[in-house]
Design an enzyme around this catalytic site. Structure first.
Site, PDB file in Angstrom:
ATOM      1  N   GLU A 109      23.070 -24.544 -15.412  1.00 49.80           N
ATOM      2  CA  GLU A 109      23.779 -25.880 -15.624  1.00 49.80           C
ATOM      3  C   GLU A 109      23.320 -24.768 -17.930  1.00 49.80           C
ATOM      4  O   GLU A 109      22.880 -24.845 -17.442  1.00 49.80           O
ATOM      5  CB  GLU A 109      22.117 -27.266 -16.011  1.00 49.80           C
ATOM      6  CG  GLU A 109      21.760 -27.545 -14.867  1.00 49.80           C
ATOM      7  CD  GLU A 109      20.845 -28.568 -14.773  1.00 49.80           C
ATOM      8  OE1 GLU A 109      20.257 -28.312 -16.297  1.00 49.80           O
ATOM      9  OE2 GLU A 109      20.208 -28.569 -13.681  1.00 49.80           O
TER      10      GLU A 109
ATOM     11  N   LYS B 209      22.350 -24.657 -21.082  1.00 52.47           N
ATOM     12  CA  LYS B 209      21.474 -24.333 -21.842  1.00 52.47           C
ATOM     13  C   LYS B 209      21.740 -25.020 -22.881  1.00 52.47           C
ATOM     14  O   LYS B 209      21.647 -24.282 -24.251  1.00 52.47           O
ATOM     15  CB  LYS B 209      20.316 -23.235 -21.595  1.00 52.47           C
ATOM     16  CG  LYS B 209      19.140 -23.483 -22.577  1.00 52.47           C
ATOM     17  CD  LYS B 209      19.242 -22.389 -22.281  1.00 52.47           C
ATOM     18  CE  LYS B 209      17.172 -21.972 -22.885  1.00 52.47           C
ATOM     19  NZ  LYS B 209      17.624 -22.526 -24.472  1.00 52.47           N
TER      20      LYS B 209
ATOM     21  N   ARG C 113      13.475 -30.901 -27.043  1.00 55.11           N
ATOM     22  CA  ARG C 113      13.042 -31.920 -25.190  1.00 55.11           C
ATOM     23  C   ARG C 113      12.232 -32.839 -25.381  1.00 55.11           C
ATOM     24  O   ARG C 113      11.121 -32.473 -26.519  1.00 55.11           O
ATOM     25  CB  ARG C 113      12.187 -30.359 -24.619  1.00 55.11           C
ATOM     26  CG  ARG C 113      11.979 -30.421 -23.213  1.00 55.11           C
ATOM     27  CD  ARG C 113      11.685 -29.147 -22.477  1.00 55.11           C
ATOM     28  NE  ARG C 113      10.765 -29.953 -20.614  1.00 55.11           N
ATOM     29  CZ  ARG C 113      10.747 -29.164 -20.129  1.00 55.11           C
ATOM     30  NH1 ARG C 113      11.280 -27.680 -20.367  1.00 55.11           N
ATOM     31  NH2 ARG C 113      11.025 -29.294 -19.161  1.00 55.11           N
TER      32      ARG C 113
ATOM     33  N   ARG D 239       7.412 -31.817 -26.221  1.00 54.13           N
ATOM     34  CA  ARG D 239       6.798 -31.456 -25.021  1.00 54.13           C
ATOM     35  C   ARG D 239       5.031 -30.948 -25.612  1.00 54.13           C
ATOM     36  O   ARG D 239       4.624 -30.410 -25.374  1.00 54.13           O
ATOM     37  CB  ARG D 239       7.922 -29.788 -25.374  1.00 54.13           C
ATOM     38  CG  ARG D 239       7.516 -28.678 -26.417  1.00 54.13           C
ATOM     39  CD  ARG D 239       8.382 -27.905 -25.776  1.00 54.13           C
ATOM     40  NE  ARG D 239       7.702 -26.523 -25.249  1.00 54.13           N
ATOM     41  CZ  ARG D 239       7.879 -25.742 -24.498  1.00 54.13           C
ATOM     42  NH1 ARG D 239       9.188 -24.870 -25.036  1.00 54.13           N
ATOM     43  NH2 ARG D 239       7.141 -24.680 -24.390  1.00 54.13           N
TER      44      ARG D 239
ATOM     45  N   PHE E 122      18.358 -33.644 -17.393  1.00 56.21           N
ATOM     46  CA  PHE E 122      18.432 -32.411 -16.418  1.00 56.21           C
ATOM     47  C   PHE E 122      17.475 -32.903 -15.396  1.00 56.21           C
ATOM     48  O   PHE E 122      17.245 -32.203 -14.211  1.00 56.21           O
ATOM     49  CB  PHE E 122      18.557 -31.231 -17.091  1.00 56.21           C
ATOM     50  CG  PHE E 122      16.901 -30.842 -17.799  1.00 56.21           C
ATOM     51  CD1 PHE E 122      15.938 -30.861 -17.436  1.00 56.21           C
ATOM     52  CD2 PHE E 122      17.470 -31.000 -19.557  1.00 56.21           C
ATOM     53  CE1 PHE E 122      15.185 -30.561 -18.544  1.00 56.21           C
ATOM     54  CE2 PHE E 122      16.193 -30.467 -20.271  1.00 56.21           C
ATOM     55  CZ  PHE E 122      14.586 -30.301 -19.806  1.00 56.21           C
TER      56      PHE E 122
ATOM     57  N   ARG F 230       5.193 -21.465 -15.885  1.00 52.71           N
ATOM     58  CA  ARG F 230       6.476 -20.553 -16.098  1.00 52.71           C
ATOM     59  C   ARG F 230       6.423 -19.943 -15.055  1.00 52.71           C
ATOM     60  O   ARG F 230       5.996 -19.516 -14.071  1.00 52.71           O
ATOM     61  CB  ARG F 230       6.706 -19.727 -17.475  1.00 52.71           C
ATOM     62  CG  ARG F 230       7.717 -19.426 -18.062  1.00 52.71           C
ATOM     63  CD  ARG F 230       6.982 -18.397 -19.003  1.00 52.71           C
ATOM     64  NE  ARG F 230       6.977 -19.527 -20.226  1.00 52.71           N
ATOM     65  CZ  ARG F 230       7.390 -20.107 -21.098  1.00 52.71           C
ATOM     66  NH1 ARG F 230       8.945 -20.020 -20.778  1.00 52.71           N
ATOM     67  NH2 ARG F 230       7.329 -20.658 -22.243  1.00 52.71           N
TER      68      ARG F 230
ATOM     69  N   LYS G  87      16.081 -19.056 -17.402  1.00 56.76           N
ATOM     70  CA  LYS G  87      16.741 -18.905 -18.585  1.00 56.76           C
ATOM     71  C   LYS G  87      17.497 -17.607 -19.032  1.00 56.76           C
ATOM     72  O   LYS G  87      17.500 -16.896 -18.339  1.00 56.76           O
ATOM     73  CB  LYS G  87      16.595 -19.432 -19.499  1.00 56.76           C
ATOM     74  CG  LYS G  87      15.538 -18.604 -20.008  1.00 56.76           C
ATOM     75  CD  LYS G  87      14.204 -19.726 -21.256  1.00 56.76           C
ATOM     76  CE  LYS G  87      13.065 -18.717 -21.974  1.00 56.76           C
ATOM     77  NZ  LYS G  87      11.804 -19.699 -22.384  1.00 56.76           N
TER      78      LYS G  87
HETATM   79  P1  ATP Z   1      10.233 -22.234 -23.227  1.00 50.09           P
HETATM   80  O1  ATP Z   1      10.787 -23.689 -23.274  1.00 50.09           O
HETATM   81  O2  ATP Z   1      10.399 -21.451 -22.043  1.00 50.09           O
HETATM   82  O3  ATP Z   1       8.623 -22.068 -24.027  1.00 50.09           O
HETATM   83  P2  ATP Z   1      11.571 -22.269 -25.840  1.00 50.09           P
HETATM   84  O4  ATP Z   1      10.994 -23.651 -26.209  1.00 50.09           O
HETATM   85  O5  ATP Z   1      11.611 -21.375 -26.783  1.00 50.09           O
HETATM   86  O6  ATP Z   1      11.031 -21.449 -24.980  1.00 50.09           O
HETATM   87  P3  ATP Z   1      14.124 -21.724 -24.844  1.00 50.09           P
HETATM   88  O7  ATP Z   1      13.494 -20.360 -24.209  1.00 50.09           O
HETATM   89  O8  ATP Z   1      15.204 -21.947 -25.762  1.00 50.09           O
HETATM   90  O9  ATP Z   1      13.168 -22.494 -25.805  1.00 50.09           O
HETATM   91  O10 ATP Z   1      14.128 -22.913 -23.700  1.00 50.09           O
HETATM   92  C1  ATP Z   1      13.517 -23.162 -22.351  1.00 50.09           C
HETATM   93  C2  ATP Z   1      13.937 -24.863 -23.511  1.00 50.09           C
HETATM   94  O11 ATP Z   1      16.085 -25.058 -22.933  1.00 50.09           O
HETATM   95  C3  ATP Z   1      13.237 -25.709 -22.325  1.00 50.09           C
HETATM   96  O12 ATP Z   1      12.101 -26.103 -22.940  1.00 50.09           O
HETATM   97  C4  ATP Z   1      14.089 -26.922 -22.639  1.00 50.09           C
HETATM   98  O13 ATP Z   1      13.756 -27.646 -24.015  1.00 50.09           O
HETATM   99  C5  ATP Z   1      15.296 -26.482 -22.598  1.00 50.09           C
HETATM  100  N1  ATP Z   1      16.596 -26.511 -22.176  1.00 50.09           N
HETATM  101  C6  ATP Z   1      18.131 -26.530 -22.160  1.00 50.09           C
HETATM  102  N2  ATP Z   1      19.067 -27.490 -21.752  1.00 50.09           N
HETATM  103  C7  ATP Z   1      18.218 -27.430 -20.215  1.00 50.09           C
HETATM  104  C8  ATP Z   1      18.105 -27.550 -19.149  1.00 50.09           C
HETATM  105  N3  ATP Z   1      20.066 -27.782 -19.160  1.00 50.09           N
HETATM  106  N4  ATP Z   1      17.633 -27.912 -18.357  1.00 50.09           N
HETATM  107  C9  ATP Z   1      16.228 -27.183 -18.822  1.00 50.09           C
HETATM  108  N5  ATP Z   1      15.497 -27.193 -19.827  1.00 50.09           N
HETATM  109  C10 ATP Z   1      16.664 -27.307 -21.501  1.00 50.09           C
END
Ligand code: ATP
Length: 584
Positions: A249, A251, A256, A271, A341, A418, A424
């Site tokens: 997908e 990103k 979120r 979140r 998603f 996790r 990712k």
């Molecule tokens: P994490 O959520 O892993 O703690 P983070 O908040 O710093 O880390 P990223 O590492 O950038 O975020 O990536 C995870 C986040 O990406 C998810 O929590 C969600 O908010 C976002 N995201 C964007 N697109 C998608 C997708 N297609 N499916 C799932 N999550 C997605």
């Protein structure tokens, strides 16, 4: 139950540094409580009266609390203020002044847990013009009936800063130890992850044992801890880990959102479990009207878009929705779209245990067409070449990378964890050795030269998911602009504390300490072995931890993340290892 017994337990928790000891103190105490008492004690142990997602917080300001303390103890407010200036904690002020109380209470009662909960509920509900003085009077009444130690914790509860060191994970350990055994711990944590309500889990366990806990399911209105992704440094490694086939997908780089939709409307949670409905009324309305069923829980990324071209705008744009007053104009000026998603619940059916492909199919069929709602772009990829091609398209569409999602039968929604069911891969990984880190400020160093009188650098830490403690990883002094440096002291003031907090492991000593609270995004050049930082201590080398070299603040304040959700020591260690394999 007398409140003084509870305060005594909080005092014992605070006095020990050992998580094991905290667990056994709590486990022994839990066994003496009625189920409903247990629920309240669990909330209070976290400095709350309700679960985290409850919309109202006690949140009294320190100065108002000082007034109540002075009144209850019969001292002038200046005396309370003087001690507070020195100690920085209204709880300590209360303990001190109540122990030297000048004023005997006219009708000295013995404070019970029930009376405390009742009083705090009154504080929470006081509203309107006179609410501040009402809150102050109620707190003062509770304080004047309390022992010094109890008074300390009352003040900490109303300010939301308990500082006993007993984290949510310790409470879950204690529940397992008291009502079942260690093997029940994962199931208890699962129930917590799908309800986000530790008090409810405790009460359910005390009433119906593990059988009742196993029955606990997701429900609309009760947020679910979000599922998180692992990271890998290259697409070939992603494909190998997925056995050559997965769903990919785009990103999106937005915010979120978990939406709970029912006939009464939609409620949106961040979140961090904050209620964001007021910031995205348009999304809430469209979700309600476009859902074909009656009730659902879905997840998506909310991104600002250019209304003319449909182009995705950077993350910062969507955050303005949160900070802007006057929602009508914000809705007009900052158009957003929700890229959905996942689907976690639909019309009475808990879908978290359903494999990803089926959840995605149901999601795609459950909403009628709507200009503000769309599914994330997704494709099943079966080779490295297809993955590279999909990644390039994601970047061209202004996304930050891709999310690979497992298509196996085991690809359930793992609330609160996790894992490699989602991986990712971001464009940053192309450019640098590492991803960015979300780190927690636990200390500050006074600045020199141009930064004199302000904080010049911060001591940053990361949570160790095994121990629940925060270990330092770098001293951060780059990437701050003047406006940020000016704003820092006020942002950090609520967390200020006299000495190194119990939850922090540090060898470097800053000028000022903070309880873990503020989360900042930090970029770094490299992760290396460090004799001064405590993260992953002894894992790579005896007498050394790991640290981030050349850290720089990216300008992104992660106020959507609590300190426990910051990048963990385990993740940073994983990146350290990835770096090694990259170089080999
Ligand atoms: P994490 O959520 O892993 O703690 P983070 O908040 O710093 O880390 P990223 O590492 O950038 O975020 O990536 C995870 C986040 O990406 C998810 O929590 C969600 O908010 C976002 N995201 C964007 N697109 C998608 C997708 N297609 N499916 C799932 N999550 C997605």
């Amino acid at each position: 139950m007398l409140y003084s017994e509870i305060a005594d337990v909080f005092g014992r928790l605070e006095a020990t540094g050992s998580r094991l000891e905290m667990t056994s103190i709590l486990a022994e105490f839990f066994g003496r409580l009625e189920p409903s008492e247990l629920r309240n004690v669990i909330y209070l142990s976290q400095g709350r009266l309700h679960p985290d997602f409850y919309p109202i917080e006690l949140g009294m300001a320190d100065r108002l609390v000082l007034k109540a303390v002075a009144k209850a103890a019969g001292y002038p407010e200046e005396e309370a203020e003087r001690i507070w200036q020195k100690e920085g904690d209204p709880g300590i002020v209360a303990e001190d002044l109540i122990s030297r109380k000048r004023q005997r209470t006219l009708f000295s009662e013995t404070l019970t847990l029930e009376a405390v909960v009742e009083g705090l509920t009154e504080i929470e509900r006081s509203d309107g013009k006179d609410s501040q003085s009402q809150k102050m009077k109620i707190l003062s009444r509770l304080l004047s009936n309390s022992e010094p130690e109890g008074a300390k914790y009352l003040c900490r509860i109303v300010t939301g800063r308990m500082r006993t060191g007993a984290s949510a994970m310790t409470v879950l350990d204690a529940l397992a130890e008291c009502f079942a055994d260690k093997s029940a711990r994962p199931e208890i944590e699962r129930a917590f992850n799908v309800t986000c309500d530790m008090g409810l889990v405790g009460e359910t366990l005390a009433r119906g044992g593990m059988a009742a806990v196993s029955e606990m399911k997701v429900s609309v209105g009760s947020p679910i801890k979000v599922m998180l992704a692992e990271r890998l440094p290259s697409l070939p490694e992603v494909m190998a880990r997925m056995d050559g086939r997965c769903a990919m997908e785009f990103k999106y780089d937005g915010m979120r959102i978990q939406a709970h939709i029912s006939e009464g409307g939609a409620v949106l949670y961040s979140r961090r479990l904050e209620n964001l409905t007021g910031n995205f009324p348009d999304i809430a309305e469209h979700l309600s009207s476009a859902l074909k069923g009656k009730e659902a829980i879905i997840e998506g990324e909310c991104v600002a878009v250019d209304p003319e071209t449909g182009t995705l705008l950077p993350f910062q744009t969507v955050t303005h929705r949160r900070r802007k007053h006057g929602m009508d104009s914000a809705v007009r000026d900052i158009p957003v779209r929700l890229f959905m998603f996942d689907m976690l619940f639909l019309d009475g059916e808990d879908m978290t245990q359903t494999p990803y492909a089926e959840r995605r199919r149901v999601l795609s069929e459950s909403f009628s067409e709507d200009p503000l709602l769309t599914l994330t772009t997704m494709e099943v990829v079966e080779s490295e070449a297809e993955a590279e091609e999909f990644f390039d398209r994601a970047i061209a569409s202004r996304c930050e990378g891709v999310m690979a999602k497992s298509l196996s039968d085991a690809s359930v929604y793992r609330a609160g964890s996790r894992g490699f069911l989602w991986i990712k891969y971001k464009k940053d990984y192309h450019q640098a050795l590492t991803d960015t880190f979300d780190l927690v400020a636990v200390g500050a160093f006074y600045g020199m030269g141009k930064r004199a009188g302000k904080y010049g650098a911060l001591l940053m830490a990361s949570p160790d998911t095994e121990t629940g403690r925060f270990c330092t990883v770098c001293k951060l002094g780059t990437g701050f602009d003047d406006a940020f440096l000016d704003a820092l002291p006020e942002m950090l003031e609520p967390y200020r504390t006299e000495s190194c907090p119990k939850s922090v492991e540090a060898r470097m000593v800053p000028d000022v300490w903070f309880e873990p609270g503020l989360v900042l995004e930090v970029a770094g050049a490299e992760i290396s072995v460090s004799p001064i930082h405590t993260a992953a201590w002894g894992w790579v080398k005896d007498d050394a931890g790991i640290g981030i070299r050349f850290p720089r603040y990216t300008g992104r304040l992660r106020d959507d993340k609590g300190p426990d959700a910051a990048t963990s020591v385990q993740e940073i260690f994983g990146m350290y290892e990835m770096q090694g394999s990259d170089r080999a």
